[in-house]
Scaffold this active site. Structure first.
Site, mmCIF file in Angstrom:
data_model
loop_
_atom_site.group_PDB
_atom_site.id
_atom_site.type_symbol
_atom_site.label_atom_id
_atom_site.label_comp_id
_atom_site.label_asym_id
_atom_site.label_seq_id
_atom_site.Cartn_x
_atom_site.Cartn_y
_atom_site.Cartn_z
ATOM 1 N N HIS A 69 -55.921 40.237 -9.954
ATOM 2 C CA HIS A 69 -55.476 38.918 -9.487
ATOM 3 C C HIS A 69 -54.452 38.276 -10.400
ATOM 4 O O HIS A 69 -53.503 37.641 -9.937
ATOM 5 C CB HIS A 69 -56.685 37.997 -9.327
ATOM 6 C CG HIS A 69 -57.508 38.326 -8.127
ATOM 7 N ND1 HIS A 69 -58.833 38.053 -8.026
ATOM 8 C CD2 HIS A 69 -57.151 38.922 -6.971
ATOM 9 C CE1 HIS A 69 -59.278 38.459 -6.857
ATOM 10 N NE2 HIS A 69 -58.271 38.997 -6.203
ATOM 11 N N ARG A 111 -49.552 48.176 5.769
ATOM 12 C CA ARG A 111 -50.695 49.014 5.380
ATOM 13 C C ARG A 111 -51.983 48.277 5.746
ATOM 14 O O ARG A 111 -52.486 47.482 4.961
ATOM 15 C CB ARG A 111 -50.665 49.284 3.870
ATOM 16 C CG ARG A 111 -49.550 50.199 3.385
ATOM 17 C CD ARG A 111 -49.675 50.417 1.879
ATOM 18 N NE ARG A 111 -48.935 51.554 1.404
ATOM 19 C CZ ARG A 111 -47.739 51.489 0.783
ATOM 20 N NH1 ARG A 111 -47.184 50.323 0.578
ATOM 21 N NH2 ARG A 111 -47.144 52.586 0.371
ATOM 22 N N ARG A 121 -49.270 50.441 10.632
ATOM 23 C CA ARG A 121 -49.906 51.750 10.447
ATOM 24 C C ARG A 121 -51.403 51.613 10.649
ATOM 25 O O ARG A 121 -52.034 50.706 10.093
ATOM 26 C CB ARG A 121 -49.624 52.250 9.026
ATOM 27 C CG ARG A 121 -50.320 53.565 8.731
ATOM 28 C CD ARG A 121 -49.887 54.122 7.408
ATOM 29 N NE ARG A 121 -50.554 53.457 6.301
ATOM 30 C CZ ARG A 121 -50.287 53.750 5.022
ATOM 31 N NH1 ARG A 121 -49.374 54.650 4.717
ATOM 32 N NH2 ARG A 121 -50.918 53.138 4.056
ATOM 33 N N ASP A 123 -46.758 60.542 -0.315
ATOM 34 C CA ASP A 123 -47.639 61.666 -0.014
ATOM 35 C C ASP A 123 -46.863 62.960 0.213
ATOM 36 O O ASP A 123 -47.317 64.028 -0.188
ATOM 37 C CB ASP A 123 -48.502 61.359 1.214
ATOM 38 C CG ASP A 123 -49.733 60.548 0.847
ATOM 39 O OD1 ASP A 123 -50.350 60.882 -0.191
ATOM 40 O OD2 ASP A 123 -50.061 59.594 1.553
ATOM 41 N N ARG A 178 -50.886 62.659 -6.811
ATOM 42 C CA ARG A 178 -49.942 61.596 -7.158
ATOM 43 C C ARG A 178 -50.447 60.656 -8.246
ATOM 44 O O ARG A 178 -49.685 59.877 -8.811
ATOM 45 C CB ARG A 178 -49.523 60.812 -5.897
ATOM 46 C CG ARG A 178 -50.636 60.066 -5.204
ATOM 47 C CD ARG A 178 -50.224 59.663 -3.798
ATOM 48 N NE ARG A 178 -49.971 58.245 -3.649
ATOM 49 C CZ ARG A 178 -49.810 57.624 -2.488
ATOM 50 N NH1 ARG A 178 -49.856 58.316 -1.351
ATOM 51 N NH2 ARG A 178 -49.581 56.350 -2.414
ATOM 52 N N CYS A 211 -40.792 54.996 4.397
ATOM 53 C CA CYS A 211 -41.523 53.856 3.856
ATOM 54 C C CYS A 211 -42.189 54.180 2.525
ATOM 55 O O CYS A 211 -42.912 53.366 1.973
ATOM 56 C CB CYS A 211 -42.539 53.335 4.863
ATOM 57 S SG CYS A 211 -43.715 54.589 5.381
HETATM 58 C C1 PEP Z 1 -46.466 57.323 1.553
HETATM 59 O O1 PEP Z 1 -47.336 58.187 1.469
HETATM 60 O O2 PEP Z 1 -45.272 57.508 1.214
HETATM 61 C C2 PEP Z 1 -46.788 55.982 2.066
HETATM 62 C C3 PEP Z 1 -45.844 55.105 2.338
HETATM 63 O O3 PEP Z 1 -48.082 55.663 2.254
HETATM 64 P P1 PEP Z 1 -49.156 55.345 1.110
HETATM 65 O O4 PEP Z 1 -48.399 55.123 -0.176
HETATM 66 O O5 PEP Z 1 -49.862 54.131 1.597
HETATM 67 O O6 PEP Z 1 -49.984 56.571 1.120
HETATM 68 MG MG MG Z 2 -49.215 58.013 2.529
#
Ligand code: PEP
Ligand code: MG
Length: 570
Positions: free
Chosen positions: A187, A294, A330, A454, A464, A501
């Site tokens: 926060h 998201r 999404r 991803d 990641r 994105c």
């Molecule tokens: C991605 O995987 O690039 C993405 C935008 O979704 P997230 O980061 O929420 O997995």
């Molecule tokens: Mg993703």
């Protein structure tokens, strides 16, 4: 130089002020009149509520309603009948003094939350300790640290900032925040960003390195801190700060300008959001829509699933605020690194390869997916909503979602409820499988959005979030670049919209390549939109073809990165 986590961008330079809450000494005492002690507790509870309400109101006015929510959460905790009841029972049955009863009950809950491990629960623990201290201070007549009264040019250095401490910060006087605890999404980090104060968090041990009055310099983008740097370094950071502020100001001239290249190619620069309130930032930075909402954030920070009605309200709010501009929402992407305790997900052996996102949703159609899709369809009557499916790996998954959407449409028709009959249904292309059959997908889906976060992970087989292998995690890796180029080409050939994105969409080194490949839409953190617009207007996509060809000719990530770094800096 000390390295923590950058939590709010910008350079902060100023005199360190160590903000430490005095340890309260809470002793157990036996009271002879428990009924009177309960009254004393109730009095303190009421004062604490009033204090918190006043802080929340002030913060709501100064910063925003969203920021005040944190303190409103404290008011809810303070009025929780279970918590209050347990404290009163302790006083009554054990003849405990109120201070100690509060200590034992709140600490028990705080420890329980803290032991659950995830960041959200850590935050709950911080909130619980915050209200505990507030009530005890009222009982003991101890004044709080008055952060509002710090001198101009202060850099706050603290173990952790409780939301109520951060709420009192006056951005005119505080030029930076450094904390030992916390994370990017704690926060106090969220508040620092809302107040636009540079901040570095999670810098363990910094309190031992700094004393009141030291010159402190922090870079909230890099997450670095310097204490008493020499004059040359100080001057360098002063220049960096001036450049940061100047760029921010300069970029304002791109508000209202079209996102068009020199040779007339129009692209869409849109924002990523997690909560309906984030739309304010998209509008502030003149985003041309939302490229990724998201929705899992609507499911976090609570004890049960949001109902169809709650979701409908959230989606409708965004659609209405964007007033006809595209809003890509999404569907729920949980599992992997995103846990939601009440969903009853078991720990997967390989969370990123397991039961997550669309796989989970298709398995939980009745209680999870249907209500979400119904809410989305109903909200589509109020604006330009598009639905996006995450983590798709095969066409069957998409077909199942599409069939479900059509079932719900028929249901809404029967009920006479309005929705957009031509709503677009697209996919995130973020797995190696989806990329490899992008040509097949492109014939069936309405649009693509490339999720590079991803896609990089799945292409490189690299978690990641794992520091030990992060050297492999780069969108500039030739394998990832080939994948991105191919996805864009397949979409263009089929005539469908293709966006991006993942974080790469706002990477200045990536942008020229994406323009050359023909990407239509770039979705990013709203504060990055204007810089991207400035870049777009400076390029000619015809000239960028040779740059892209050259970049694609390299064998290693480093060569691509060096080449692109040089190109954008020339
Ligand atoms: C991605 O995987 O690039 C993405 C935008 O979704 P997230 O980061 O929420 O997995
Ligand atoms: Mg993703």
């Amino acid at each position: 130089m000390y390295k923590g986590t950058g939590a709010s961008a910008g350079i902060g330079i100023g005199r360190a002020v160590i903000v430490e809450e005095k340890e309260l000494v809470i002793k157990r005492e036996t009271v002879t009149d428990p009924a009177a002690e309960i009254q004393r507790f109730k009095g303190a509870l009421e004062v604490s509520m009033k204090q918190t309400e006043a802080l929340a109101e002030d913060l709501g006015k100064r910063v925003g309603e969203k920021e005040a929510e944190i303190l409103k959460g404290h008011i809810m905790l303070l009025s929780d009948p279970m918590l209050v009841g347990e404290i009163e029972t302790n006083i009554q049955n054990e003849c405990m003094n109120a201070e100690y009863a509060i200590e034992s009950v709140c600490t028990m809950y705080a420890d329980m939350f803290a032991s659950m491990g995830d960041e959200l629960m850590q935050q709950r623990a911080t909130d619980m300790r915050d209200i505990k201290t507030r009530m005890q201070k009222v009982l003991l007549g101890v004044a709080s640290v008055d952060i509002a009264a710090l001198p101009a040019g202060s850099v706050i250095v603290a173990k952790d900032l409780t939301p109520s401490m951060t709420a009192g910060i006056n951005p005119a006087n505080v030029t930076g925040i450094i904390t030992e605890l916390g994370g990017r999404t704690s926060h106090s980090a969220i508040l620092a960003r809302a107040l636009e104060i540079p901040a570095v968090v999670a810098l363990g041990g910094i309190l031992e390195q700094v004393k009141d009055g030291d010159m402190a310099v922090l870079d909230g983008t890099e997450g670095t801190v310097l204490i008493n740097p020499d004059d040359a370094v100080l001057a360098e950071y002063q220049n960096k700060r001036d450049a940061f502020l100047k760029e921010k100001k300069d970029l304002e001239q791109y508000i209202g300008k079209p996102s068009v290249t020199k040779d007339g190619v129009s692209v869409e620069l849109v924002g990523n959001i997690g909560k309906p309130e984030d739309v304010d930032k998209v509008l502030q930075y003149d985003g041309e829509g939302v490229g990724l909402f998201r929705t899992e954030f609507l499911f976090m920070d609570r004890d049960s699933m949001p109902t169809e009605e709650e979701q409908f309200e959230a989606y409708r709010k965004v659609a209405v605020a964007l007033d006809g501009k595209p809003v890509i929402i999404r569907t729920l992407d949980i599992g992997g690194d995103k846990e939601i305790p009440y969903m009853g997900l078991e720990k997967d052996e390989n969370p990123f390869l397991g039961y997550r996102a669309v796989r989970f949703c298709l398995d939980r159609k009745d209680d999870v997916y249907r209500p979400q899709l119904r809410a989305l369809l109903r909200a589509s009557a109020y604006g330009n909503i598009k639905i996006m499916v995450p983590l798709v790996t095969c066409i069957e998954e998409y077909r199942q979602v599409k069939a479900l959407v059509h079932e719900i449409m028929a249901e809404l028709d029967r009920e006479g409820i309005a929705y957009n009959k031509n709503i677009q249904l697209g996919i995130m292309v973020e797995t190696a499988a989806a990329s490899l059959i992008a040509d097949i997908f492109a014939k069936e889906v309405d649009f693509f959005s490339i999720g590079t976060n991803d896609l990089t992970q799945y292409t490189m087989s690299v978690d990641r979030g794992n520091d030990k292998v992060s050297y492999l995690y780069s969108t500039f890796n030739p394998a990832v670049l080939r994948s991105i180029k191919r996805i864009i080409t397949c979409a263009r050939e089929a005539g469908i919209m293709v966006g991006m994105c993942g974080e790469a969409a706002s990477d200045p080194m990536m942008l020229p390549l994406l323009l050359a490949f023909g990407l239509n839409e770039f979705s990013m953190s709203p504060s990055a939109i204007l810089r991207a617009r400035k870049m777009v207007t400076q390029y000619d996509t015809r000239e960028l073809q040779a740059v892209a060809d050259k970049a694609m000719s390299f064998a290693t990530t480093a060569e691509v990165e060096n080449y692109m770094r040089e190109f954008i800096n020339q």
